[in-house]
Write an enzyme that holds these catalytic residues in place. Structure first.
Site, short mmCIF file in Angstrom:
data_model
loop_
_atom_site.label_atom_id
_atom_site.label_comp_id
_atom_site.label_asym_id
_atom_site.label_seq_id
_atom_site.Cartn_x
_atom_site.Cartn_y
_atom_site.Cartn_z
N ASP A 14 0.84 -1.19 0.00
CA ASP A 14 0.00 0.00 0.00
C ASP A 14 0.88 1.25 0.00
OD1 ASP A 14 -2.36 1.41 0.04
OD2 ASP A 14 -3.19 0.36 1.78
N ASP B 24 -11.23 2.38 -2.79
CA ASP B 24 -11.54 1.14 -2.08
C ASP B 24 -13.01 0.76 -2.28
OD1 ASP B 24 -9.03 1.47 -1.10
OD2 ASP B 24 -9.62 1.65 1.01
#
Ligand code: GLA
Length: 411
Positions: free
Chosen positions: A158, A219
Site C-alpha cells: 500500500d 476502495d
C-alpha cells in the site's frame, strides 16, 4: 541508509527493471480480509472476527474444505492491522503477539499444508493506512527478506504516508527486493491509486514490468453504489486501462463483496460477471464460514470463473451504453469464444433488451450462447438473429458465446 544512497543504489543495479517471478499468468483468486473484517483488533470482545491467526486459519479451512481451492481460489490474504506497533529489536516487522501467537511462518505452514498460498500487507511509507509500522525506503529490502523467510507468497504494498518521490523509488525497489529473495512472491502495487490512476501520472507499461497487479482506484465498500462507481470509472477510462492488462500484470478494481450485506443476488451476479469480463482478481472479502448457498453458487460458477481465467488474458471492455440504461460488455476469449454481459442500470422492472451479434461487432457466422447464470443454451444464433434477453434491474445476463461448430470448454 538515506534516500540519496538508496537512489544511487537503484541507479547502479544492472538490469534494474523487471519483476521476474513468472506468477499470475491469470488473475489471482482467493480471499482477503479487508473489506469484510477491516481493522477489528479487539479479540477479547470479538474473538471470531478480529484480525488474528484464527481468522486466517478458519478461512484456509473453508477454502480447502468447501470446494474453493479446486476452483482456483488459492490465496489467503492478510491485510492491514496484523503487525505489532513496534518493529523487533532486529528491525524486522513482527506480528501482534497476542493475535498471532504462533507467528506468520507457522500460519504460512498451516496454509501451505492445505494447498493454499499466503498473502500479506505492508505499506510503502512511514505508517500503514491504519497507523501500523510502515516500510520506509531503508526497510524495503529487510521487509522483503522477512516475508520470504516466513514463506509469504503474495505482497500487497500500500502507499499511505509517503510522497510521490518516495513512492517512485520504493515501488520498483520492492519489486527488485522481492526478486532478490529468490522466492516467487506475487506483487500487488497500490501506487496508481495514489497517483489518480491515469496517464500521464501513471505509466502503465512501466508498471507492468515491476508489478503483477495494481490498485488503480478507490476502495470498494459494501454497496451497489460502490460497485457501480468502480465499474463506471474503469469503463470510462478503459482506453488507458484495458491495454495495460495481460498475463502477469492486471488492473485491480478491488475485492468481491458477494456474500456480505450490501448487494442483492442480482447485484452479486453483476459483480461476478463484470469482474470476470474485466479480468479482475477474484479475491473475495466475505465470511466464508457463514456464506449463503446463493452467494456460494455465484462465486463458484465455473463458467464465470473460466471466463475470468481465460489464458489469453485480454481484459474486456464496455461496448455500448444505451439511452435506456442498458450497458453491454464484451471480452474476447480463447477458442474463438467471447463473453458478453448485458447489464441493466434501470430501477423499474425486468427489461427486454433486443440486439444482434452483428451489431456487437461479431463476424458473420452461426453461434451458440450459454447463459452463465441460468445454465440454458441458445442454439442457432446467426450474427443477424435479433435476440432478446430479459435483464433484471441492477442485474445482468451473461453469455459465453462460441461458434456453432466449436467446443464448449468451460462446463
Ligand atoms: C487502503 C487500501 C485498502 C486497505 C486499507 C487498509 O485504503 O486501499 O485496500 O488495504 O488501506 O488500511
Amino acid at each position: 541508509m538515506g534516500y540519496f544512497q538508496v537512489f544511487l543504489l537503484l541507479a547502479l543495479i544492472p538490469g534494474s527493471t523487471g519483476l521476474d517471478n513468472g506468477l499470475l499468468r491469470t488473475p489471482p483468486m482467493g480471499w482477503m480480509a479487508w473489506e469484510r473484517f477491516r481493522c477489528d483488533i479487539d479479540c477479547r470482545k470479538d474473538p471470531t472476527n478480529c484480525i488474528s491467526e484464527k481468522l486466517f486459519r478458519d478461512m484456509a479451512d473453508r477454502l480447502s474444505e468447501d470446494g474453493w481451492r479446486e476452483l482456483g481460489y488459492e490465496y489467503v490474504m492478510i491485510d492491514d492491522c496484523w503487525m505489532s506497533m513496534q518493529r523487533g529489536s532486529d528491525g524486522r516487522l513482527q506480528p501482534d503477539p497476542d493475535r498471532f501467537p504462533g507467528g506468520i511462518a507457522n500460519l504460512a505452514r498451516y496454509i501451505h499444508d492445505r494447498g493454499l498460498k499466503l498473502g500479506i500487507y505492508a505499506d510503502m511509507g512511514s505508517a500503514t493506512c491504519m497507523g501500523f509500522p510502515g516500510t520506509t525506503l531503508d526497510k524495503v529490502e529487510l521487509d522483503a527478506q522477512t516475508f520470504a523467510s516466513w514463506g509469504v507468497d503474495y505482497l500487497k504494498f500500500d502507499g499511505c504516508h509517503s510522497n510521490a518521490i518516495e513512492q517512485s523509488i520504493g515501488y520498483p525497489l520492492m519489486s527488485k527486493a522481492l526478486n532478490w529473495t529468490g522466492r516467487p512472491i506475487a506483487y500487488s502495487c497500490s501506487l496508481p491509486a495514489y497517483l489518480g490512476g491515469l496517464p500521464p501520472n501513471v505509466n502503465y507499461s512501466y508498471l507492468g514490468n515491476i508489478c503483477n497487479l495494481w490498485r488503480n482506484y478507490d476502495d470498494i465498500e459494501d454497496s451497489w453504489a460502490s460497485v457501480k462507481s468502480i465499474l463506471d470509472w474503469y469503463s470510462t477510462n478503459q482506453d488507458d486501462l484495458q491495454p495495460a492488462a495481460g498475463p502477469g500484470h492486471w488492473n485491480d478494481p478491488d475485492m468481491l463483496i458477494i456474500g456480505n450485506f450490501g448487494l442483492s443476488l442480482d447485484q452479486a451476479q453483476a459483480q461476478m460477471a463484470l469482474w470476470a469480463i474485466m479480468a479482475a482478481p477474484l479475491v473475495m472479502s466475505n465470511d466464508l464460514r457463514t456464506l449463503s448457498a446463493d452467494a456460494r453458487a455465484i462465486l463458484q460458477n465455473r463458467v464465470a470463473i473460466g471466463i475470468n481465467q481465460d489464458p489469453r488474458g485480454i481484459q474486456g471492455r464496455r461496448l455500448l451504453q444505451e439511452l435506456g440504461h442498458i450497458e453491454v460488455y464484451w471480452r474476447p476469449l480463447s477458442h474463438s469464444a467471447n463473453a458478453l454481459v448485458f447489464l441493466s442500470l434501470r430501477q423499474d422492472m425486468p427489461y427486454l433488451y433486443r440486439n444482434s451479434l452483428a451489431n456487437l461487432n461479431f463476424p458473420a457466422g452461426s453461434f451458440e450462447a450459454y447463459d452463465v447464470f441460468s445454465g440454458k443454451t441458445l442454439s442457432g444464433l446467426t450474427d443477424h438473429t435479433i435476440f432478446t434477453v430479459s435483464i433484471n434491474p441492477s442485474g445482468v445476463v451473461m453469455w459465453y458465446v462460441y461458434p456453432q461448430q466449436g467446443v464448449f470448454r468451460y462446463v
